[in-house]
Design an enzyme around this catalytic site. Structure first.
Site, PDB file in Angstrom:
ATOM      1  N   HIS A  94     -34.082 -40.973 -39.725  1.00 36.46           N
ATOM      2  CA  HIS A  94     -34.165 -40.121 -40.735  1.00 36.46           C
ATOM      3  C   HIS A  94     -34.456 -38.777 -41.011  1.00 36.46           C
ATOM      4  CE1 HIS A  94     -37.592 -38.723 -43.416  1.00 36.46           C
ATOM      5  NE2 HIS A  94     -37.767 -40.265 -44.275  1.00 36.46           N
ATOM      6  N   GLU A 166     -31.353 -42.175 -48.473  1.00 36.64           N
ATOM      7  CA  GLU A 166     -32.779 -40.907 -48.847  1.00 36.64           C
ATOM      8  C   GLU A 166     -31.594 -39.635 -48.702  1.00 36.64           C
ATOM      9  OE1 GLU A 166     -36.550 -42.440 -47.538  1.00 36.64           O
ATOM     10  OE2 GLU A 166     -36.074 -41.132 -45.962  1.00 36.64           O
TER      11      GLU A 166
HETATM   12  P1  13P Z   1     -41.324 -39.666 -50.025  1.00 39.39           P
HETATM   13  O1  13P Z   1     -41.944 -41.150 -50.251  1.00 39.39           O
HETATM   14  O2  13P Z   1     -43.055 -39.310 -49.584  1.00 39.39           O
HETATM   15  O3  13P Z   1     -40.786 -39.129 -50.947  1.00 39.39           O
HETATM   16  O4  13P Z   1     -40.961 -40.216 -48.619  1.00 39.39           O
HETATM   17  C1  13P Z   1     -39.021 -40.598 -48.672  1.00 39.39           C
HETATM   18  C2  13P Z   1     -38.779 -40.874 -46.975  1.00 39.39           C
HETATM   19  O5  13P Z   1     -38.977 -40.160 -46.509  1.00 39.39           O
HETATM   20  C3  13P Z   1     -39.192 -42.305 -46.575  1.00 39.39           C
HETATM   21  O6  13P Z   1     -38.663 -42.032 -45.022  1.00 39.39           O
END
Ligand code: 13P
Length: 265
Positions: A94, A166
């Protein structure tokens, strides 16, 4: 056909009683959907009690991190080996771990191998910063992250991996536009196809994460090759998270259960 996957990443929120209450509320709200897999990623502390509380027909558990060695003098760490009977998935790489806790490309690679070795399905997070996007380096960043993370795995092992795109600039800020998601997801699947072959590329699930809310679910699922979501803050509110699952179910019903075709399929 790839099953849609929705993962709630609770990050460092909710103590044991708050986590238990959220699971209780989610269990009331969320139905069992044959074609949707819902995964909760609570804090390490609450995984064990929640593993006894969850209705396994509705939810699976994911860890948010683990250490790549199976055991040893590593004060403060928890190994994949310790988690193997509790979780089905683990989030690896992450951006918050990469940025705040110095998980680098090699660490992420070792964690991927440790997860697979311990029969836990990795959810590998990849994505670029705002600056990298502006500098048109998105594909290069994705390439480097994918190349190292998957380098110690066989094609058969990669076929079961989940990859979450992401973009760092989207997290907690703004949902990426479907066109931006399409470009990145197509690149990721193309990379997997080039390196591991067509069969693996067809099997691998690719999620989108970054400010996912119920209103954007349909637009994102319309993007070819998006197989679900990694949800951050929206997963801490039972109404929002249940609405994301519900919107996904509606989309599936409208599309007769067919995923949008992926280019080349
Ligand atoms: P948000 O949905 O708060 O933008 O976070 C995304 C995230 O980092 C999920 O791992």
């Amino acid at each position: 056909m790839r099953k849609i996957l929705i993962v709630g990443n609770w990050k460092m929120h909710l103590n044991a009683s708050q986590a238990s209450l959220l699971v209780h509320r989610l269990q009331e709200r969320i139905k069992i959907y044959r074609d949707i897999e819902v995964v909760l990623a609570p804090s390490m502390l609450t995984l064990q009690p929640l593993s006894l509380q969850i209705d396994r027909r509705k939810f699976r558990l994911a860890a948010q991190n683990a250490y790549f060695r199976d055991e040893g003098p590593f004060t403060g760490e928890v190994s994949f080996n310790m988690l193997r009977d509790i979780v089905h998935y683990v989030i690896i790489g992450h951006s918050e771990r990469r940025q705040l806790f110095h998980d680098n490309l090699a660490t992420v690679r070792d964690k991927m191998a440790a997860a697979v070795r311990n029969e836990i399905v990795p959810i590998l997070c990849v994505g670029e910063t705002q600056q990298e996007r502006e500098d048109k380096e998105t594909k290069q960043v994705l390439h480097d992250q994918l190349m190292t993370a998957l380098s110690n795995l066989t094609a058969a092992e990669v076929a079961d991996v989940v990859i979450a795109y992401e973009p760092i600039w989207a997290i907690g800020q703004v949902t990426a536009k479907p066109g931006q998601v399409a470009e990145a997801v197509t690149y990721v699947r193309g990379y997997v196809r080039d390196v591991f072959g067509e069969k693996v590329a067809k099997n691998i699930r690719i999620l989108y994460g970054g400010d996912v809310a119920p209103e954007v679910v349909h637009g994102l699922l319309d993007v070819p090759g998006v197989d679900g979501f990694l949800v951050g803050h929206g997963s801490l509110n039972y109404e929002t998270f249940a609405a994301i699952v519900e919107a996904t179910h509606r989309w599936q019903r409208n599309n007769n259960g067919e995923m949008a075709p992926v280019k080349g399929e």
